[in-house]
Design a protein around this motif. Structure first.
Motif, PDB file in Angstrom:
ATOM      1  N   ASN A 231       0.805  -1.209   0.000  1.00 51.17           N
ATOM      2  CA  ASN A 231       0.000   0.000   0.000  1.00 51.17           C
ATOM      3  C   ASN A 231       0.851   1.279   0.000  1.00 51.17           C
ATOM      4  O   ASN A 231       1.288   1.733   1.046  1.00 51.17           O
TER       5      ASN A 231
ATOM      6  N   ASP B 147      -2.081  -4.227  -2.869  1.00 51.61           N
ATOM      7  CA  ASP B 147      -2.969  -3.795  -1.813  1.00 51.61           C
ATOM      8  C   ASP B 147      -3.177  -2.289  -1.992  1.00 51.61           C
ATOM      9  O   ASP B 147      -2.390  -1.623  -2.674  1.00 51.61           O
TER      10      ASP B 147
ATOM     11  N   LEU C 224      -5.815  -7.359  -3.345  1.00 50.71           N
ATOM     12  CA  LEU C 224      -6.026  -7.950  -2.030  1.00 50.71           C
ATOM     13  C   LEU C 224      -6.366  -6.808  -1.070  1.00 50.71           C
ATOM     14  O   LEU C 224      -5.490  -6.009  -0.743  1.00 50.71           O
ATOM     15  N   ILE C 225      -7.624  -6.712  -0.674  1.00 47.67           N
ATOM     16  CA  ILE C 225      -8.034  -5.588   0.177  1.00 47.67           C
ATOM     17  C   ILE C 225      -8.987  -6.086   1.262  1.00 47.67           C
ATOM     18  O   ILE C 225      -9.446  -7.230   1.207  1.00 47.67           O
ATOM     19  N   ASN C 226      -9.306  -5.232   2.236  1.00 47.29           N
ATOM     20  CA  ASN C 226     -10.261  -5.678   3.249  1.00 47.29           C
ATOM     21  C   ASN C 226     -11.691  -5.322   2.827  1.00 47.29           C
ATOM     22  O   ASN C 226     -11.903  -4.628   1.827  1.00 47.29           O
TER      23      ASN C 226
ATOM     24  N   ASP D   9      -1.094  -7.882   6.155  1.00 43.85           N
ATOM     25  CA  ASP D   9       0.107  -7.921   5.307  1.00 43.85           C
ATOM     26  C   ASP D   9       0.699  -9.335   5.299  1.00 43.85           C
ATOM     27  O   ASP D   9       1.193  -9.802   4.276  1.00 43.85           O
TER      28      ASP D   9
ATOM     29  N   ALA E  89      -1.180 -11.343   2.949  1.00 44.23           N
ATOM     30  CA  ALA E  89      -0.727 -11.060   1.577  1.00 44.23           C
ATOM     31  C   ALA E  89       0.574 -11.800   1.270  1.00 44.23           C
ATOM     32  O   ALA E  89       0.737 -12.377   0.190  1.00 44.23           O
TER      33      ALA E  89
END
Ligand code: AMP
Length: 329
Positions: A146, A168, A192-194, A258, A261
Protein backbone atom coordinates in the motif's frame (compact mmCIF):
# COMPACT_ATOMS: atom_id res chain seq x y z
CA UNK A 1 -9.50 -32.21 -13.90
CA UNK A 2 -7.00 -34.95 -13.04
CA UNK A 3 -4.76 -34.08 -10.11
CA UNK A 4 -1.56 -35.66 -8.81
CA UNK A 5 -0.11 -35.58 -5.31
CA UNK A 6 3.10 -33.65 -4.71
CA UNK A 7 4.38 -33.66 -1.15
CA UNK A 8 0.89 -34.41 0.14
CA UNK A 9 -0.73 -31.62 -1.87
CA UNK A 10 -2.74 -32.08 -5.03
CA UNK A 11 -1.76 -30.33 -8.20
CA UNK A 12 -2.93 -30.05 -11.75
CA UNK A 13 -0.09 -31.81 -13.67
CA UNK A 14 0.15 -28.98 -16.25
CA UNK A 15 0.89 -26.71 -13.37
CA UNK A 16 4.05 -28.35 -12.07
CA UNK A 17 7.17 -26.30 -12.76
CA UNK A 18 10.56 -27.96 -13.29
CA UNK A 19 12.87 -27.71 -10.27
CA UNK A 20 15.48 -25.69 -12.20
CA UNK A 21 12.88 -22.97 -12.88
CA UNK A 22 11.66 -22.99 -9.28
CA UNK A 23 14.96 -21.52 -8.05
CA UNK A 24 14.21 -18.30 -9.89
CA UNK A 25 10.61 -18.03 -8.65
CA UNK A 26 11.34 -15.02 -6.56
CA UNK A 27 9.02 -12.33 -5.31
CA UNK A 28 9.65 -8.59 -5.13
CA UNK A 29 7.75 -6.71 -2.41
CA UNK A 30 7.40 -2.93 -2.32
CA UNK A 31 6.07 -0.83 0.56
CA UNK A 32 6.65 0.72 3.95
CA UNK A 33 9.40 -0.31 6.34
CA UNK A 34 8.64 1.30 9.67
CA UNK A 35 8.97 1.58 13.38
CA UNK A 36 5.66 1.18 15.19
CA UNK A 37 4.37 2.05 18.65
CA UNK A 38 1.55 -0.37 19.44
CA UNK A 39 -0.88 -0.66 22.33
CA UNK A 40 -3.19 -3.66 22.69
CA UNK A 41 -5.06 -5.00 25.76
CA UNK A 42 -1.99 -7.25 26.29
CA UNK A 43 0.56 -4.47 26.57
CA UNK A 44 2.53 -1.84 24.81
CA UNK A 45 5.62 -1.59 22.62
CA UNK A 46 7.22 1.83 22.13
CA UNK A 47 9.29 1.10 19.07
CA UNK A 48 9.13 -2.14 17.21
CA UNK A 49 10.00 -3.09 13.64
CA UNK A 50 6.94 -2.82 11.39
CA UNK A 51 5.74 -1.59 8.03
CA UNK A 52 3.64 -3.38 5.44
CA UNK A 53 6.65 -4.37 3.32
CA UNK A 54 8.38 -5.87 6.35
CA UNK A 55 5.41 -8.06 7.28
CA UNK A 56 4.70 -9.13 3.69
CA UNK A 57 8.33 -10.08 3.09
CA UNK A 58 8.77 -11.93 6.40
CA UNK A 59 5.66 -13.95 5.67
CA UNK A 60 6.51 -14.64 2.00
CA UNK A 61 10.08 -15.66 2.91
CA UNK A 62 8.74 -19.01 4.21
CA UNK A 63 7.61 -19.88 0.68
CA UNK A 64 9.89 -18.22 -1.84
CA UNK A 65 13.01 -16.13 -2.26
CA UNK A 66 11.88 -12.59 -1.45
CA UNK A 67 13.47 -9.20 -2.07
CA UNK A 68 12.21 -5.90 -0.74
CA UNK A 69 12.10 -2.37 -2.13
CA UNK A 70 11.72 0.28 0.56
CA UNK A 71 13.40 3.16 2.31
CA UNK A 72 14.64 3.61 5.88
CA UNK A 73 16.43 6.40 7.73
CA UNK A 74 19.84 6.38 9.38
CA UNK A 75 18.15 5.32 12.64
CA UNK A 76 17.35 1.87 11.19
CA UNK A 77 18.85 -0.65 13.61
CA UNK A 78 21.46 -3.13 12.35
CA UNK A 79 19.65 -5.87 14.34
CA UNK A 80 16.49 -5.31 12.31
CA UNK A 81 18.48 -5.63 9.10
CA UNK A 82 19.91 -8.88 10.47
CA UNK A 83 16.42 -10.22 11.30
CA UNK A 84 15.36 -9.74 7.66
CA UNK A 85 18.62 -11.02 6.22
CA UNK A 86 18.43 -14.14 8.42
CA UNK A 87 15.17 -15.01 6.69
CA UNK A 88 16.98 -14.84 3.36
CA UNK A 89 15.22 -11.61 2.40
CA UNK A 90 17.11 -9.65 -0.27
CA UNK A 91 17.94 -6.15 0.96
CA UNK A 92 19.58 -4.70 -2.19
CA UNK A 93 16.42 -2.62 -2.71
CA UNK A 94 16.29 -1.30 0.87
CA UNK A 95 17.60 2.23 0.52
CA UNK A 96 19.03 3.94 3.62
CA UNK A 97 19.00 7.75 3.53
CA UNK A 98 19.65 10.53 6.07
CA UNK A 99 16.65 11.16 8.30
CA UNK A 100 14.20 9.13 10.35
CA UNK A 101 12.44 5.90 9.41
CA UNK A 102 8.65 6.03 8.86
CA UNK A 103 6.89 5.91 12.24
CA UNK A 104 3.34 4.76 12.94
CA UNK A 105 1.50 4.46 16.21
CA UNK A 106 -1.85 2.79 16.94
CA UNK A 107 -4.07 1.57 19.76
CA UNK A 108 -6.54 -1.33 19.66
CA UNK A 109 -10.03 -1.69 21.16
CA UNK A 110 -10.66 -4.28 23.90
CA UNK A 111 -11.80 -6.94 21.36
CA UNK A 112 -8.98 -5.82 19.02
CA UNK A 113 -11.37 -5.54 16.06
CA UNK A 114 -10.90 -1.78 15.91
CA UNK A 115 -7.72 0.22 15.66
CA UNK A 116 -7.15 3.92 16.07
CA UNK A 117 -4.12 5.51 14.45
CA UNK A 118 -2.54 7.90 16.94
CA UNK A 119 0.35 9.16 14.87
CA UNK A 120 1.83 8.80 11.38
CA UNK A 121 5.23 10.39 10.72
CA UNK A 122 6.19 9.75 7.11
CA UNK A 123 9.79 10.96 7.59
CA UNK A 124 12.02 9.51 4.82
CA UNK A 125 8.99 7.63 3.41
CA UNK A 126 7.53 10.99 2.27
CA UNK A 127 10.06 11.10 -0.60
CA UNK A 128 9.98 7.39 -1.34
CA UNK A 129 10.52 6.84 -5.05
CA UNK A 130 10.97 3.11 -5.43
CA UNK A 131 13.92 2.15 -7.58
CA UNK A 132 14.33 -1.49 -8.49
CA UNK A 133 17.88 -2.87 -8.34
CA UNK A 134 18.87 -4.20 -11.76
CA UNK A 135 18.92 -7.72 -10.30
CA UNK A 136 15.16 -7.50 -9.55
CA UNK A 137 13.97 -6.49 -13.04
CA UNK A 138 13.76 -10.04 -14.38
CA UNK A 139 12.04 -11.51 -11.33
CA UNK A 140 8.71 -13.12 -12.05
CA UNK A 141 6.52 -12.02 -9.13
CA UNK A 142 5.63 -8.60 -7.82
CA UNK A 143 3.57 -7.59 -4.81
CA UNK A 144 2.85 -3.88 -4.52
CA UNK A 145 2.17 -2.93 -0.91
CA UNK A 146 0.00 0.00 0.00
CA UNK A 147 1.74 3.13 -1.35
CA UNK A 148 0.67 5.91 -3.70
CA UNK A 149 -0.86 4.25 -6.81
CA UNK A 150 1.36 6.22 -9.23
CA UNK A 151 4.44 4.82 -7.46
CA UNK A 152 2.98 1.30 -7.66
CA UNK A 153 2.51 1.78 -11.41
CA UNK A 154 6.07 3.08 -11.76
CA UNK A 155 7.44 -0.09 -10.13
CA UNK A 156 5.28 -2.33 -12.27
CA UNK A 157 6.72 -0.66 -15.38
CA UNK A 158 10.20 -1.53 -14.14
CA UNK A 159 9.22 -5.23 -14.16
CA UNK A 160 7.63 -5.66 -17.60
CA UNK A 161 8.18 -9.41 -17.66
CA UNK A 162 6.50 -10.19 -14.34
CA UNK A 163 4.23 -13.20 -14.59
CA UNK A 164 1.99 -12.05 -11.82
CA UNK A 165 1.47 -8.64 -10.33
CA UNK A 166 -0.83 -7.84 -7.46
CA UNK A 167 -1.16 -5.58 -4.52
CA UNK A 168 -2.97 -3.80 -1.81
CA UNK A 169 -4.36 -0.31 -1.33
CA UNK A 170 -6.20 1.63 1.37
CA UNK A 171 -9.16 3.97 1.92
CA UNK A 172 -6.97 7.08 1.58
CA UNK A 173 -6.03 6.28 -2.04
CA UNK A 174 -9.54 5.07 -2.88
CA UNK A 175 -10.95 8.43 -1.73
CA UNK A 176 -8.21 10.84 -2.78
CA UNK A 177 -6.54 9.30 -5.85
CA UNK A 178 -9.33 7.27 -7.33
CA UNK A 179 -8.52 7.76 -11.04
CA UNK A 180 -4.81 7.13 -10.45
CA UNK A 181 -5.70 3.98 -8.49
CA UNK A 182 -8.09 2.70 -11.17
CA UNK A 183 -5.50 3.05 -13.92
CA UNK A 184 -2.93 1.29 -11.71
CA UNK A 185 -5.03 -1.75 -10.73
CA UNK A 186 -6.33 -2.11 -14.30
CA UNK A 187 -3.08 -3.96 -15.06
CA UNK A 188 -2.97 -6.16 -11.96
CA UNK A 189 -3.68 -9.86 -11.83
CA UNK A 190 -4.94 -9.73 -8.28
CA UNK A 191 -6.06 -7.18 -5.74
CA UNK A 192 -6.03 -7.95 -2.03
CA UNK A 193 -8.03 -5.59 0.18
CA UNK A 194 -10.26 -5.68 3.25
CA UNK A 195 -14.06 -5.70 3.15
CA UNK A 196 -14.63 -2.00 3.93
CA UNK A 197 -12.13 -1.01 1.22
CA UNK A 198 -13.87 -3.32 -1.27
CA UNK A 199 -17.22 -1.67 -0.55
CA UNK A 200 -15.67 1.77 -0.87
CA UNK A 201 -13.86 0.97 -4.12
CA UNK A 202 -16.98 -0.51 -5.72
CA UNK A 203 -19.42 2.04 -4.27
CA UNK A 204 -21.57 -0.94 -3.31
CA UNK A 205 -22.44 -2.21 0.18
CA UNK A 206 -23.32 -5.76 -0.79
CA UNK A 207 -19.97 -7.57 -0.73
CA UNK A 208 -20.83 -10.09 -3.43
CA UNK A 209 -21.97 -7.36 -5.82
CA UNK A 210 -19.00 -5.19 -4.84
CA UNK A 211 -16.64 -8.04 -5.71
CA UNK A 212 -18.18 -8.48 -9.16
CA UNK A 213 -17.84 -4.75 -9.83
CA UNK A 214 -14.16 -4.79 -8.83
CA UNK A 215 -13.47 -7.70 -11.18
CA UNK A 216 -14.68 -5.43 -13.99
CA UNK A 217 -11.95 -2.92 -13.08
CA UNK A 218 -9.08 -5.16 -14.25
CA UNK A 219 -7.80 -7.73 -11.75
CA UNK A 220 -8.95 -11.25 -12.59
CA UNK A 221 -8.59 -12.35 -8.96
CA UNK A 222 -9.87 -10.50 -5.92
CA UNK A 223 -9.10 -11.46 -2.33
CA UNK A 224 -11.18 -9.76 0.34
CA UNK A 225 -9.81 -9.97 3.89
CA UNK A 226 -12.37 -9.96 6.67
CA UNK A 227 -10.15 -9.79 9.77
CA UNK A 228 -10.97 -12.46 12.35
CA UNK A 229 -13.92 -13.56 10.19
CA UNK A 230 -11.71 -14.93 7.45
CA UNK A 231 -11.36 -14.17 3.78
CA UNK A 232 -12.89 -14.75 0.38
CA UNK A 233 -11.46 -15.14 -3.10
CA UNK A 234 -13.58 -14.12 -6.06
CA UNK A 235 -13.01 -14.66 -9.77
CA UNK A 236 -15.44 -14.92 -12.64
CA UNK A 237 -14.98 -18.72 -12.44
CA UNK A 238 -14.81 -19.32 -8.68
CA UNK A 239 -15.93 -18.11 -5.28
CA UNK A 240 -14.01 -19.44 -2.26
CA UNK A 241 -14.82 -18.48 1.32
CA UNK A 242 -12.90 -19.43 4.44
CA UNK A 243 -13.35 -18.58 8.14
CA UNK A 244 -10.48 -17.13 10.13
CA UNK A 245 -8.28 -19.42 12.22
CA UNK A 246 -9.63 -19.28 15.76
CA UNK A 247 -6.71 -18.30 17.99
CA UNK A 248 -6.89 -18.66 21.77
CA UNK A 249 -4.74 -15.59 22.34
CA UNK A 250 -4.46 -12.62 20.02
CA UNK A 251 -1.66 -10.41 21.31
CA UNK A 252 -1.32 -7.92 18.48
CA UNK A 253 -3.15 -7.91 15.12
CA UNK A 254 -0.74 -5.37 13.56
CA UNK A 255 0.48 -6.65 10.22
CA UNK A 256 -1.94 -9.59 10.04
CA UNK A 257 -3.39 -8.38 6.72
CA UNK A 258 0.11 -7.92 5.31
CA UNK A 259 1.16 -11.38 6.49
CA UNK A 260 -1.93 -12.74 4.77
CA UNK A 261 -0.73 -11.06 1.58
CA UNK A 262 2.78 -12.49 2.03
CA UNK A 263 1.46 -16.02 2.55
CA UNK A 264 -0.90 -15.74 -0.43
CA UNK A 265 1.63 -14.31 -2.89
CA UNK A 266 4.54 -16.33 -1.49
CA UNK A 267 2.70 -19.62 -1.87
CA UNK A 268 1.69 -18.85 -5.48
CA UNK A 269 5.30 -17.93 -6.26
CA UNK A 270 6.48 -21.16 -4.63
CA UNK A 271 4.12 -23.13 -6.87
CA UNK A 272 5.30 -21.32 -10.02
CA UNK A 273 1.91 -19.75 -10.70
CA UNK A 274 1.37 -17.78 -13.89
CA UNK A 275 -1.91 -15.88 -13.64
CA UNK A 276 -0.95 -13.64 -16.54
CA UNK A 277 -0.81 -16.48 -19.05
CA UNK A 278 -3.73 -18.43 -17.63
CA UNK A 279 -1.32 -21.03 -16.20
CA UNK A 280 -2.96 -21.77 -12.91
CA UNK A 281 -5.05 -24.17 -10.91
CA UNK A 282 -8.03 -22.75 -9.09
CA UNK A 283 -7.48 -25.12 -6.15
CA UNK A 284 -4.00 -23.72 -5.70
CA UNK A 285 -5.56 -20.26 -5.46
CA UNK A 286 -7.80 -21.58 -2.70
CA UNK A 287 -4.79 -23.08 -0.89
CA UNK A 288 -3.01 -19.75 -1.21
CA UNK A 289 -5.92 -18.13 0.66
CA UNK A 290 -5.54 -20.72 3.44
CA UNK A 291 -1.77 -20.13 3.64
CA UNK A 292 -2.54 -16.41 3.79
CA UNK A 293 -4.93 -16.99 6.69
CA UNK A 294 -2.39 -19.22 8.45
CA UNK A 295 0.34 -16.54 8.20
CA UNK A 296 -2.05 -13.82 9.41
CA UNK A 297 -2.92 -15.94 12.44
CA UNK A 298 0.74 -16.55 13.39
CA UNK A 299 1.42 -12.83 13.15
CA UNK A 300 -1.19 -12.11 15.86
CA UNK A 301 0.38 -14.49 18.39
CA UNK A 302 3.08 -12.06 19.51
CA UNK A 303 3.79 -8.33 19.33
CA UNK A 304 5.05 -6.83 16.07
CA UNK A 305 7.20 -9.21 14.04
CA UNK A 306 8.31 -11.23 17.11
CA UNK A 307 6.54 -14.44 16.11
CA UNK A 308 8.68 -14.66 12.97
CA UNK A 309 11.90 -15.04 14.94
CA UNK A 310 11.12 -18.67 15.82
CA UNK A 311 8.32 -19.65 13.41
CA UNK A 312 9.10 -22.67 11.22
CA UNK A 313 7.66 -23.93 7.94
CA UNK A 314 6.68 -27.16 9.73
CA UNK A 315 4.44 -25.18 12.10
CA UNK A 316 2.91 -23.37 9.11
CA UNK A 317 2.13 -26.62 7.28
CA UNK A 318 0.73 -28.14 10.47
CA UNK A 319 -1.70 -25.25 10.86
CA UNK A 320 -2.62 -25.49 7.18
CA UNK A 321 -3.64 -29.12 7.77
CA UNK A 322 -5.54 -28.12 10.90
CA UNK A 323 -7.42 -25.59 8.78
CA UNK A 324 -8.32 -28.35 6.34
CA UNK A 325 -9.77 -30.47 9.18
CA UNK A 326 -11.71 -27.55 10.65
CA UNK A 327 -13.38 -26.69 7.37
CA UNK A 328 -13.90 -30.09 5.66
CA UNK A 329 -17.43 -31.50 5.59
P1 AMP B 1 -1.80 -3.85 8.86
O1 AMP B 1 -2.05 -4.17 10.33
O2 AMP B 1 -1.74 -5.10 8.02
O3 AMP B 1 -2.72 -2.82 8.35
O4 AMP B 1 -0.31 -3.24 8.75
C1 AMP B 1 0.20 -2.42 9.73
C2 AMP B 1 1.51 -1.84 9.28
O5 AMP B 1 1.26 -0.84 8.28
C3 AMP B 1 2.25 -1.15 10.40
O6 AMP B 1 3.44 -1.86 10.67
C4 AMP B 1 2.53 0.28 9.91
O7 AMP B 1 3.87 0.65 10.06
C5 AMP B 1 2.14 0.26 8.45
N1 AMP B 1 1.41 1.48 8.06
C6 AMP B 1 0.53 2.20 8.81
N2 AMP B 1 0.06 3.27 8.11
C7 AMP B 1 0.66 3.24 6.90
C8 AMP B 1 0.63 4.08 5.72
N3 AMP B 1 -0.13 5.18 5.68
N4 AMP B 1 1.37 3.73 4.66
C9 AMP B 1 2.13 2.63 4.70
N5 AMP B 1 2.24 1.80 5.77
C10 AMP B 1 1.52 2.10 6.86
Amino acid sequence: MKEVSVGGRYLNPSFIVPACTMQTMSLVVVGSVAYDAIETPHGRRERTLGGACTYIALSASYFTQTGIVGVVGDDFAPDDRVLLANKGIGLEGLEQVPGKTFFWSGVYSADMNERTTLDTQLNVFADFNPKLPASYAARPYLFLGNIQPALQLGVQRQMPRARFVGGDTMNFWINHSRDELLSTIANWDFLLINDSEARMLAGENNLRKAAQKILDLGPNTLVIKRGEYGAMLVRKDTLFITPGYLLEDVFDPTGAGDCFAGGFAGYLAERGFDLRNGHFDVHELHRAVIYGSVMGSFCCEQFGVERFRALTRAEIDQRFEEFRRFTAF
